[in-house]
Design a protein around this motif. Structure first.
Motif, PDB file in Angstrom:
ATOM      1  N   TRP A   1       3.406   0.472  12.166  1.00 18.33           N
ATOM      2  CA  TRP A   1       2.916   0.468  10.786  1.00 18.33           C
ATOM      3  C   TRP A   1       1.558   1.154  10.662  1.00 18.33           C
ATOM      4  CZ3 TRP A   1       5.203  -0.324   6.291  1.00 18.33           C
ATOM      5  CH2 TRP A   1       6.474  -0.885   6.317  1.00 18.33           C
ATOM      6  N   TRP A   2       0.726   1.042  11.682  1.00 13.91           N
ATOM      7  CA  TRP A   2      -0.578   1.708  11.644  1.00 13.91           C
ATOM      8  C   TRP A   2      -0.394   3.220  11.679  1.00 13.91           C
ATOM      9  CZ3 TRP A   2      -5.062   0.501   9.947  1.00 13.91           C
ATOM     10  CH2 TRP A   2      -6.169   1.280  10.273  1.00 13.91           C
ATOM     11  N   ALA A   3       0.537   3.700  12.497  1.00 12.35           N
ATOM     12  CA  ALA A   3       0.790   5.134  12.606  1.00 12.35           C
ATOM     13  C   ALA A   3       1.364   5.704  11.309  1.00 12.35           C
ATOM     14  CB  ALA A   3       1.738   5.420  13.769  1.00 12.35           C
ATOM     15  N   ALA A   4       2.035   4.865  10.520  1.00  2.84           N
ATOM     16  CA  ALA A   4       2.617   5.323   9.252  1.00  2.84           C
ATOM     17  C   ALA A   4       1.541   5.633   8.228  1.00  2.84           C
ATOM     18  CB  ALA A   4       3.576   4.278   8.699  1.00  2.84           C
ATOM     19  N   ASP A   5       0.322   5.159   8.478  1.00  9.11           N
ATOM     20  CA  ASP A   5      -0.822   5.399   7.598  1.00  9.11           C
ATOM     21  C   ASP A   5      -0.561   4.802   6.220  1.00  9.11           C
ATOM     22  OD1 ASP A   5      -3.383   6.202   7.075  1.00  9.11           O
ATOM     23  OD2 ASP A   5      -2.939   8.332   6.974  1.00  9.11           O
ATOM     24  N   ARG A   6      -1.225   5.339   5.215  1.00  9.99           N
ATOM     25  CA  ARG A   6      -1.107   4.826   3.850  1.00  9.99           C
ATOM     26  C   ARG A   6      -1.023   6.009   2.904  1.00  9.99           C
ATOM     27  NH1 ARG A   6      -6.456   2.384   3.064  1.00  9.99           N
ATOM     28  NH2 ARG A   6      -6.968   4.199   4.251  1.00  9.99           N
ATOM     29  N   HIS A   7      -0.747   5.728   1.642  1.00  7.24           N
ATOM     30  CA  HIS A   7      -0.799   6.771   0.622  1.00  7.24           C
ATOM     31  C   HIS A   7      -2.244   7.251   0.482  1.00  7.24           C
ATOM     32  CE1 HIS A   7       3.294   6.179  -0.897  1.00  7.24           C
ATOM     33  NE2 HIS A   7       3.075   4.879  -0.788  1.00  7.24           N
ATOM     34  N   ALA A   8      -2.441   8.408  -0.100  1.00 10.88           N
ATOM     35  CA  ALA A   8      -3.789   8.959  -0.290  1.00 10.88           C
ATOM     36  C   ALA A   8      -4.678   8.016  -1.100  1.00 10.88           C
ATOM     37  CB  ALA A   8      -3.699  10.323  -0.970  1.00 10.88           C
ATOM     38  N   ASN A   9      -4.075   7.202  -1.973  1.00  9.20           N
ATOM     39  CA  ASN A   9      -4.873   6.285  -2.801  1.00  9.20           C
ATOM     40  C   ASN A   9      -5.183   4.961  -2.105  1.00  9.20           C
ATOM     41  OD1 ASN A   9      -2.493   4.846  -2.895  1.00  9.20           O
ATOM     42  ND2 ASN A   9      -2.152   5.133  -5.086  1.00  9.20           N
ATOM     43  N   GLY A  10      -4.789   4.828  -0.824  1.00 15.07           N
ATOM     44  CA  GLY A  10      -5.094   3.623  -0.066  1.00 15.07           C
ATOM     45  C   GLY A  10      -3.995   2.584  -0.069  1.00 15.07           C
ATOM     46  N   ALA A  11      -2.931   2.803  -0.855  1.00 12.23           N
ATOM     47  CA  ALA A  11      -1.821   1.852  -0.899  1.00 12.23           C
ATOM     48  C   ALA A  11      -0.968   1.982   0.365  1.00 12.23           C
ATOM     49  CB  ALA A  11      -0.944   2.104  -2.125  1.00 12.23           C
TER      50      ALA A  11
ATOM     51  N   SER B   1      10.042   7.668   1.109  1.00 10.76           N
ATOM     52  CA  SER B   1       9.418   8.240  -0.076  1.00 10.76           C
ATOM     53  C   SER B   1       9.743   7.421  -1.321  1.00 10.76           C
ATOM     54  CB  SER B   1       9.897   9.680  -0.262  1.00 10.76           C
ATOM     55  OG  SER B   1       9.287  10.250  -1.393  1.00 10.76           O
ATOM     56  N   THR B   2       8.685   6.909  -1.938  1.00  9.20           N
ATOM     57  CA  THR B   2       8.831   6.138  -3.170  1.00  9.20           C
ATOM     58  C   THR B   2       7.486   6.106  -3.881  1.00  9.20           C
ATOM     59  OG1 THR B   2       9.427   4.010  -4.136  1.00  9.20           O
ATOM     60  CG2 THR B   2       8.398   3.953  -1.989  1.00  9.20           C
ATOM     61  N   ASN B   3       7.525   5.951  -5.178  1.00 14.12           N
ATOM     62  CA  ASN B   3       6.290   5.839  -5.960  1.00 14.12           C
ATOM     63  C   ASN B   3       5.928   4.387  -6.218  1.00 14.12           C
ATOM     64  OD1 ASN B   3       5.951   8.606  -6.148  1.00 14.12           O
ATOM     65  ND2 ASN B   3       7.244   8.744  -7.967  1.00 14.12           N
ATOM     66  N   ILE B   4       6.696   3.482  -5.639  1.00 14.47           N
ATOM     67  CA  ILE B   4       6.487   2.051  -5.854  1.00 14.47           C
ATOM     68  C   ILE B   4       5.461   1.518  -4.857  1.00 14.47           C
ATOM     69  CG2 ILE B   4       7.596  -0.214  -5.764  1.00 14.47           C
ATOM     70  CD1 ILE B   4      10.213   1.205  -6.490  1.00 14.47           C
ATOM     71  N   ALA B   5       4.578   0.661  -5.348  1.00 11.66           N
ATOM     72  CA  ALA B   5       3.614  -0.026  -4.486  1.00 11.66           C
ATOM     73  C   ALA B   5       3.464  -1.447  -5.035  1.00 11.66           C
ATOM     74  CB  ALA B   5       2.283   0.702  -4.461  1.00 11.66           C
TER      75      ALA B   5
ATOM     76  N   SER C   1      -8.262  -0.481   1.353  1.00 10.10           N
ATOM     77  CA  SER C   1      -7.030  -1.057   0.815  1.00 10.10           C
ATOM     78  C   SER C   1      -7.293  -2.355   0.054  1.00 10.10           C
ATOM     79  CB  SER C   1      -6.016  -1.293   1.935  1.00 10.10           C
ATOM     80  OG  SER C   1      -5.571  -0.053   2.455  1.00 10.10           O
ATOM     81  N   ILE C   2      -8.241  -3.149   0.525  1.00  9.28           N
ATOM     82  CA  ILE C   2      -8.605  -4.378  -0.190  1.00  9.28           C
ATOM     83  C   ILE C   2      -9.198  -4.023  -1.547  1.00  9.28           C
ATOM     84  CG2 ILE C   2     -10.191  -6.350  -0.209  1.00  9.28           C
ATOM     85  CD1 ILE C   2      -9.794  -6.446   2.882  1.00  9.28           C
ATOM     86  N   SER C   3     -10.089  -3.040  -1.573  1.00  4.35           N
ATOM     87  CA  SER C   3     -10.687  -2.610  -2.845  1.00  4.35           C
ATOM     88  C   SER C   3      -9.615  -2.130  -3.810  1.00  4.35           C
ATOM     89  CB  SER C   3     -11.709  -1.497  -2.611  1.00  4.35           C
ATOM     90  OG  SER C   3     -12.802  -1.989  -1.899  1.00  4.35           O
ATOM     91  N   ARG C   4      -8.676  -1.323  -3.307  1.00  7.48           N
ATOM     92  CA  ARG C   4      -7.598  -0.817  -4.152  1.00  7.48           C
ATOM     93  C   ARG C   4      -6.757  -1.972  -4.683  1.00  7.48           C
ATOM     94  NH1 ARG C   4      -2.554  -0.169  -4.678  1.00  7.48           N
ATOM     95  NH2 ARG C   4      -1.746   1.561  -5.866  1.00  7.48           N
TER      96      ARG C   4
END
Length: 103
Positions: A27-37, A50-54, A86-89
C-alpha cells in the motif's frame, strides 16, 4: 503454555510478518493521489485501480493504518510528512459544515 496459546502466538507472528513485509509495503508503494487522498483499491499487480472516488471511510482507515504502522515501528521514508498531508486533506475535505464526516 497450552497448544491453543502457542497456536495463537504463531498466527499473530505470521500476521505481523505479513503486514510488515507484504501489506504495508504494497500500500505504501501504491502512493496516493496528487491531492493526498489514498487510493480506494489496488489490482492484483499492486497498482491503483483507476477511480475518482475517495470515500471518507477509506481515507480514515488508511490514515489510521499508517499511523499505526508508525506506532509499531514500521517507518518508511516520508511517512510522517505524507501522513500529515493526508490527515490535513481528510479534515479539510471530508467533514460537512456540521463537522460530521461525509460518505
Amino acid at each position: 503454555m497450552n497448544d491453543q496459546t502457542e497456536k495463537l502466538i504463531d498466527i499473530a507472528q505470521k500476521l505481523n510478518q505479513w503486514m510488515r513485509e507484504d501489506a504495508w509495503p504494497l500500500w505504501w508503494a501504491a502512493d496516493r493521489h496528487a491531492n493526498g487522498a489514498f487510493h480506494e483499491a489496488l489490482n492484483f499487480s499492486g497498482k491503483p485501480v483507476s477511480t475518482n472516488i475517495a470515500r471518507v471511510v477509506v481515507q480514515a482507515r488508511q490514515v489510521f493504518s499508517f499511523a499505526l504502522t508508525h506506532t509499531l515501528g514500521w517507518r518508511p521514508g516520508g511517512l510522517e510528512a505524507e501522513l500529515e498531508e493526508s490527515i490535513s486533506r481528510l479534515l479539510e475535505t471530508c467533514l460537512g459544515p456540521e463537522g460530521i464526516p461525509g460518505m
